[in-house]
Design a protein around this motif. Structure first.
Motif, PDB file in Angstrom:
ATOM      1  N   THR A  33       1.934   2.230   3.384  1.00 19.76           N
ATOM      2  CA  THR A  33       1.886   2.439   1.983  1.00 19.76           C
ATOM      3  C   THR A  33       0.484   1.874   1.442  1.00 19.76           C
ATOM      4  OG1 THR A  33       4.299   2.076   2.105  1.00 19.76           O
ATOM      5  CG2 THR A  33       3.149   1.472   0.107  1.00 19.76           C
ATOM      6  N   GLU A  70      -1.598   1.235  -2.354  1.00 16.54           N
ATOM      7  CA  GLU A  70      -1.785   1.276  -3.759  1.00 16.54           C
ATOM      8  C   GLU A  70      -2.706   2.311  -4.281  1.00 16.54           C
ATOM      9  OE1 GLU A  70      -0.010  -0.838  -5.874  1.00 16.54           O
ATOM     10  OE2 GLU A  70       1.272  -1.218  -3.975  1.00 16.54           O
ATOM     11  N   THR A 125       2.292   3.737  -5.931  1.00 17.27           N
ATOM     12  CA  THR A 125       2.383   3.504  -4.647  1.00 17.27           C
ATOM     13  C   THR A 125       2.609   4.748  -3.694  1.00 17.27           C
ATOM     14  OG1 THR A 125       3.334   1.327  -5.204  1.00 17.27           O
ATOM     15  CG2 THR A 125       3.890   1.996  -3.103  1.00 17.27           C
TER      16      THR A 125
END
Length: 503
Positions: free
Chosen positions: A341, A343, A354
């Motif tokens: 994951t 940003e 995200t």
């Protein structure tokens, strides 16, 4: 909102308008009214510093919002002031939302006003208001490369997102400040980006266009196909053969037919099943090879284990499983699906998101000849090769450096700043390289059959194998994330491209 319970009156921050260049006169009138009345508590007319960027001179103070003054008061008190004092002053109103609806006075929430004042009083003297639109700063005007996108982590600018741009010899943070006119924004720059605690955001558009791993992903894609189809030690010769065929005749359809005719049926079928993006990667690699003959052979002259993180597994993960084993001549490869994951930021929509992307880790397992233990290793060859070549003071600074004194414009000693070291900006890697108790070690010239490989590795018994795989995977992923999200260690992010084939 503050409440005067005694008089049952609400105090709010209102926006008052006057003519341009008349802000100071309005403040003086309001201060006089404040001394006489009870229901005007505070007047605020923010200013900012303007600078001639070319000469770094001609500083002056100007109103941040032309003709605007903010007043903490009651509505009745301000309406009385307008009626009694001046015909050149009015309240600012919200836009009407529908027909027949009365326009309401513009009110600034107390929390928003507090945050704005905190920003203005701490940073306004350093901020330069820019004339060009914010979107103009998404790319470097000279190189056409996308500028890095960052988010400020703490301080009055916490949460601000913007571009790191170069102004002459200085790097600045360019970001937007919301104006108090409906849908209005100011584009501003803050000097010396290194004074701020920021984290890099993945550019969902620019990074994908400029990432230097595109050709590496194409080669890795082919290697994965070839190994999965059982070519083993013939993988590299077959890789060169495919590139030569496509360079001579850039047709994937023809290549698949020719492979099928000569008995390479499984490879022919796998290439025919490529997605559009995979085919585009391969075509772009062939174009580059045509313009730079010998590129693939020169850069992929040896093959031990695929890079640690790749966007494709090579072998098929059957039955929805997240892990598969693949046997090589000298070791076993464990391919595991991991979701990473990040940003991210989308410049065209000016929106942060995200994003979670599936990658595949590649871990080799070697049986130690002199014991019942196993060595689990990940390919960090290109990255660690540069690290092992770093010596002397450069190595000491890179690994354990903390702060150094910097000089101001008068060449006098100024404040201290953090050194661009692993200790400061990649703490997991710093621990691996310096902590004797670290489970994961950086190994130079690990012997894998007839080859050697710079690797991050773990030693474990058969009983501890699952825990060792998790430890090595988690540590390597953390290092990748730390290096990828810092605005520092730029050269090491470049070397990281040989480890993480970022998509």
């Amino acid at each position: 909102m503050l409440s005067d319970k005694l008089n049952h009156v609400d105090f709010r921050w209102y926006v008052m308008r006057t003519k341009r260049h008349q802000e100071r006169k309005l403040v003086e009138l309001l201060e006089k009214q404040k001394a006489e009345a009870k229901n005007i508590l505070e007047i605020y007319a923010p200013t900012h510093t303007t600078v001639n960027v070319r000469r770094d001179s001609d500083e002056s103070r100007k109103p941040l919002f032309a003709g605007i003054v903010f007043v903490l008061a009651t509505q009745d008190a301000l309406m009385d002031f307008i009626r009694e004092r001046s015909g050149d002053v009015d309240m600012q109103y919200e836009r009407k939302k529908g027909k027949g609806e009365r326009a309401a006075m513009r009110v600034i929430p107390e929390e928003q006003m507090r945050a704005f004042r905190d920003y203005n009083e701490n940073y306004a003297d350093k901020v330069v208001v820019l004339e060009r639109p914010y979107t103009d700063y998404a790319f470097n005007a000279k190189t056409d490369e996308p500028n890095e996108i960052v988010r400020v982590i703490d301080g009055p600018l916490a949460g601000c997102e913007g571009y790191i741009c170069r102004f002459r010899r200085e790097k600045r943070l360019v970001f937007r400040v919301k104006g108090f006119e409906p849908d209005s924004w100011l584009t501003v720059s803050y000097p010396n980006i290194w004074d701020l605690h920021v984290v890099r955001l993945h550019n969902m558009e620019g990074d994908r266009l400029s990432v230097g791993t595109e050709k590496g992903r194409a080669v890795d894609l082919l290697i994965g196909f070839l190994q999965a189809c059982g070519y083993g030690e013939r993988t590299l010769p077959m890789l060169y053969d495919i590139i030569e065929r496509l360079t001579a005749r850039p047709s994937l359809v023809t290549l698949c037919k020719d492979l099928h005719k000569q008995g390479d049926t499984a490879l022919s079928q796998r290439l025919a099943q490529m997605t559009g993006k995979e085919a585009e990667l391969l075509v772009n690699l062939v174009r580059y090879e045509r313009d730079n003959p010998g590129y693939v052979k020169e850069n992929w002259s040896r093959l031990t284990l695929r890079p640690f993180l790749t966007p494709t597994p090579g072998v098929q993960l059957e039955g929805g499983k997240a892990e598969a084993e693949f046997r090589h001549k000298d070791f076993t490869e464990i391919i595991r699906k991991v979701d990473i994951t990040e940003e991210a930021y989308c410049p065209s929509r000016q929106k942060d998101e995200t994003v979670t992307t599936a990658y595949y880790t590649h871990i080799g397992v070697l049986k130690n000849r002199e014991s019942d233990e196993y060595t689990l290793f990940a390919n960090w060859h290109g990255f660690l090769a540069e690290y092992f070549l770093t010596a002397g003071k450069a190595h000491e600074k890179l690994v354990s450096g903390t702060v150094q004194a910097v000089r101001d414009k008068t060449s006098k000693p100024g404040k201290e700043k953090l050194i661009e070291s692993f200790r400061n900006y990649a703490p997991t890697l710093y621990k691996v390289l310096t902590d004797a108790d670290s489970v994961v070690k950086a190994v130079q010239d690990l012997s894998v059959g007839n080859e050697t490989l710079h690797a991050l590795a773990v030693t474990a018994t058969a009983a501890d194998m699952d825990g060792a795989k998790d430890e090595l995977t988690d540590t390597c992923v953390r290092i990748c994330k730390e290096l990828n999200t810092t605005t520092h260690l730029a050269v090491w992010r470049r070397y990281l491209r040989a480890v993480w084939l970022h998509v």
